[in-house]
Design an enzyme around this catalytic site. Sequence first.
Site, PDB file in Angstrom:
ATOM      1  N   HIS A  58       7.392 -21.815   9.094  1.00 38.66           N
ATOM      2  CA  HIS A  58       8.824 -21.817   8.807  1.00 38.66           C
ATOM      3  C   HIS A  58       9.613 -22.791   9.679  1.00 38.66           C
ATOM      4  O   HIS A  58      10.718 -23.189   9.321  1.00 38.66           O
ATOM      5  CB  HIS A  58       9.402 -20.399   8.924  1.00 38.66           C
TER       6      HIS A  58
ATOM      7  N   ASP B  52      -0.145 -17.763  18.888  1.00 38.95           N
ATOM      8  CA  ASP B  52       1.030 -17.347  18.128  1.00 38.95           C
ATOM      9  C   ASP B  52       2.028 -18.483  17.938  1.00 38.95           C
ATOM     10  O   ASP B  52       2.636 -18.594  16.869  1.00 38.95           O
ATOM     11  CB  ASP B  52       1.718 -16.175  18.836  1.00 38.95           C
TER      12      ASP B  52
ATOM     13  N   LYS C 193       1.335 -18.273   8.510  1.00 43.84           N
ATOM     14  CA  LYS C 193       0.617 -18.534   9.755  1.00 43.84           C
ATOM     15  C   LYS C 193       0.492 -17.219  10.530  1.00 43.84           C
ATOM     16  O   LYS C 193       1.307 -16.285  10.332  1.00 43.84           O
ATOM     17  CB  LYS C 193       1.341 -19.606  10.575  1.00 43.84           C
TER      18      LYS C 193
ATOM     19  N   ARG D 109       0.802  -1.220   0.000  1.00 37.31           N
ATOM     20  CA  ARG D 109       0.000   0.000   0.000  1.00 37.31           C
ATOM     21  C   ARG D 109       0.836   1.271   0.000  1.00 37.31           C
ATOM     22  O   ARG D 109       0.356   2.324  -0.410  1.00 37.31           O
ATOM     23  CB  ARG D 109      -0.935  -0.022   1.223  1.00 37.31           C
TER      24      ARG D 109
ATOM     25  N   HIS E 297       3.704 -23.785  15.421  1.00 35.78           N
ATOM     26  CA  HIS E 297       5.069 -24.293  15.569  1.00 35.78           C
ATOM     27  C   HIS E 297       5.149 -25.493  16.516  1.00 35.78           C
ATOM     28  O   HIS E 297       5.700 -26.540  16.175  1.00 35.78           O
ATOM     29  CB  HIS E 297       6.002 -23.206  16.108  1.00 35.78           C
TER      30      HIS E 297
END
Length: 518
Positions: A192, A249, A162, A48, A254
């Site tokens: 990752h 999170d 994610k 943007r 993970h």
Amino acid sequence: MERKLDPCIMVIFGATGDLTRRKLIPALYNLFHEGLLPEKFAVCAYARKEKDEASFRAELKADLEKYSRQKPEADWDKLAEKIFYVNGAFDDEAGFEGLKKKLAEIDGSCGTSGNRLHYLAVGSEYFVPVVNRLACSGLLVRTPRNVLNPNAQPWTRVVLEKPIGHDFDSAQRILTDVAVHASERQIFRIDHYLGKETVQNILALRFGNCIFEPVWNRKYIDHVQITVAEEEGVGTRAGYYEKAGALRDMIQNHVLQLLCLVAMEAPGTMGADDVRNEKVKILRNLRKMTPEQVSENTVRGQYGPSGDGKMPAYRAEAGVDLSSTTETYVAIRCFVDTWRWAGVPFLVRTGKRLPRRETEIAIHFRVPPLQLFENSPIGKTVMLTRGHATANPELLCCGNVLTLHIQPHEGASLEIAAKVPGSGMKLKNVTLDFDYADSFKRQMPEAYERLLVDAIAGDATLFTRDDEVMAQWEFINLILEGWSKQHAPRFPNYFAGTWGPDDSNRILPSCGPGWHLV
């Protein structure tokens, strides 16, 4: 053998954000530097902010100096010439028409054959608007599941970062809406952690070595600990973190992925579906918890200021509510209800403002049953190096522990009992170490390097499937529901720079040595 990769354009949405600057562009440069990208390759950034290409490229070069494992050399200019920039909003018809025009120009100048890898480095609330616009503008064409040649050119793929959604229902809506415009083989949901060498080596260690697989079960393993510790605080991510917290999170993606790789059965092949089928089985066999069991098996924490006052409390961080009940630490005791793992606790924890950045998996084997030696391992000695008391500081004997070090250093270590030199039969734990960098005499690639190459190649083995995502959220939702029926803990309940709230010790096995700290 290196794979031959098709020409393509990687389109990065949210190209001025931290993920692009810190991870994606450094990964692309490292791949380019080592000759691992397609010869005909380009990057088209979409964001943007209004920028011209020259200033954008200059900013990226400065970021490489900070974040890349290989600092920019003369070949950076060659890659920079293939990086383009388009300004537009994520739900802007005119912006996407401008993007379409730019991509056609790049195809002509770079010979990228119409192949597109659309990388959505944006919040999950933007996934559906971006995908809808891509489809409406003809930049994303759904490939049917039963197509005879799924790799026929030109191809289009979408990479989703994610976390996907905020809970089970929002994740399901996102996955359903995205699936309208892209089939499962076109969608790459990236975590990752799955690109880290040591994470991939879990499967090699388990299934490529006869000494481990026979004892990888409830008969020989007492419990498993998974720690994802972060030294830094919330930093500039307060806006996101206040809505997410440590459970969403880190645990939802993970940590559960690490648990799956430790617990899964051997796949029939190393193909994407066979590997992911076994992971889904583990997620579906995670024991469901009632609200009362959630209270017994989970611990929440939020960091206060450090003892010396140099690190602020979470509630004092910019953008954080002064009465926030967002957790910055979570510890969970869970069980995998399969024959292999019946009764074996999996203890997982993650937190911010812990003493150091460390991710590890510690497999604690059972203590030998016979008390043959002068320092019986049962109940008399505890691991001094882990910060706990011991009956005899000179002795160090406990069950064997296999530790997989994920970050910052990648490798593995095995603690075994050995005789202390001298008279008598006193035992002490010693460590056998394996370090990736030392053993292979090369710099370890970053996780995103492997994953980007896999996405360009169309290999989804290290990416999560839609049913994996939903199974993860199903487990996490039960914890969220249990917490919603409890009073929030009295925060803050641990000092910044410590290993979390003392209450986390209550979920540990009563006979164990405590949380494993290497």
